[in-house]
Design a protein around this motif. Sequence first.
Motif, mmCIF file in Angstrom:
data_model
loop_
_atom_site.group_PDB
_atom_site.id
_atom_site.type_symbol
_atom_site.label_atom_id
_atom_site.label_comp_id
_atom_site.label_asym_id
_atom_site.label_seq_id
_atom_site.Cartn_x
_atom_site.Cartn_y
_atom_site.Cartn_z
ATOM 1 N N LEU A 169 82.290 -72.991 48.044
ATOM 2 C CA LEU A 169 82.025 -73.254 49.420
ATOM 3 C C LEU A 169 81.425 -74.543 49.417
ATOM 4 O O LEU A 169 81.447 -75.215 50.329
ATOM 5 N N GLU A 170 80.634 -74.861 48.518
ATOM 6 C CA GLU A 170 79.541 -76.186 48.468
ATOM 7 C C GLU A 170 80.895 -77.294 48.638
ATOM 8 O O GLU A 170 80.692 -78.340 48.960
ATOM 9 N N ILE A 172 83.926 -77.309 49.507
ATOM 10 C CA ILE A 172 84.704 -77.487 50.632
ATOM 11 C C ILE A 172 84.099 -78.211 51.768
ATOM 12 O O ILE A 172 84.196 -79.084 52.296
ATOM 13 N N ARG A 173 82.627 -77.960 51.775
ATOM 14 C CA ARG A 173 81.590 -78.721 52.725
ATOM 15 C C ARG A 173 81.588 -80.386 52.153
ATOM 16 O O ARG A 173 81.337 -80.987 53.324
ATOM 17 N N LYS A 186 90.262 -70.969 50.839
ATOM 18 C CA LYS A 186 89.590 -70.609 49.584
ATOM 19 C C LYS A 186 90.373 -69.722 48.969
ATOM 20 O O LYS A 186 90.722 -68.588 49.267
#
Length: 279
Positions: A169-170, A172-173, A186
């Motif tokens: 998630l980190e 992707i951001r 994801k």
Amino acid sequence: MADDLGDDWWENQPAGAASSPEASDGEGGGDAETMQQETAPVPVLPKKTKQPTECFLVQPKETKEDATKTRKRRKKKITDILAKSEPKPGTPEDLQKLMKDYYSSSRSVIELEELKLPDSCFLKANDLTHSLSSYLKEICPKWVKLRKNHTEKKSVLMLIICSSAIRALELIRSMTAFRGDSKVMKLFAKHIKVQEQVKLLEKRAVHLGVGTPGRIKELIKQGGLNLNPLKFLVFDWNWRDQKLRRMMDIPEIKKEVFELLEMGVLSLCKSESLKLGLF
């Protein structure tokens, strides 16, 4: 009778009996007994042998500070050494060496040679000065054109492999500047079932996949992900978790990465249709 005894008798009597002859039968007799008792020799008792006494060594009490130091010494691991050393960027040689060490006990010399990746399949490694977006722009300057031409379902153009769902998630951001309008998926197990991911991959073309090696392996096994259109495989190599471990320092992740490489990645690298990057 006293007169018959004469002076000789009086002279021969002890001092305690000189008052009268009858004294020997009365109080004088008692005094004589008392004297005998007082002068009687006292028997000597045998000396007691001294028993050996036990000796105990008293250890000094361990303070909290000492206990803490002991625990620190016992728990000293490779992460403690890494904490004191300067971080070094990963290189293709690091991956090659890890593969050789991992398979050396179970593969023959010929098989180990077959596992070796050609140098031409490696992209420029991250020198620890890049953000993810800047690194991806450097290794793939024609990304916009590539994603526009990609229409195949159940596949991705670029896979980014990391150690956990939170880290995915980190990433992707942090890649917003690079991805633009790209479709990102994801690819990890947390809160997402495999079948749901398979359906999503069947519905539309996906350009970028970010996830863990275990879930990516499972998608390939179930036929939900085809690796043939894959052009870039990037490892989140240099990032360290709270314990200062890189993804390849974690035994479970390392095992899954090597198993994934054998599920078609190695052959794609050797055919030069797939490039590997170490971020």
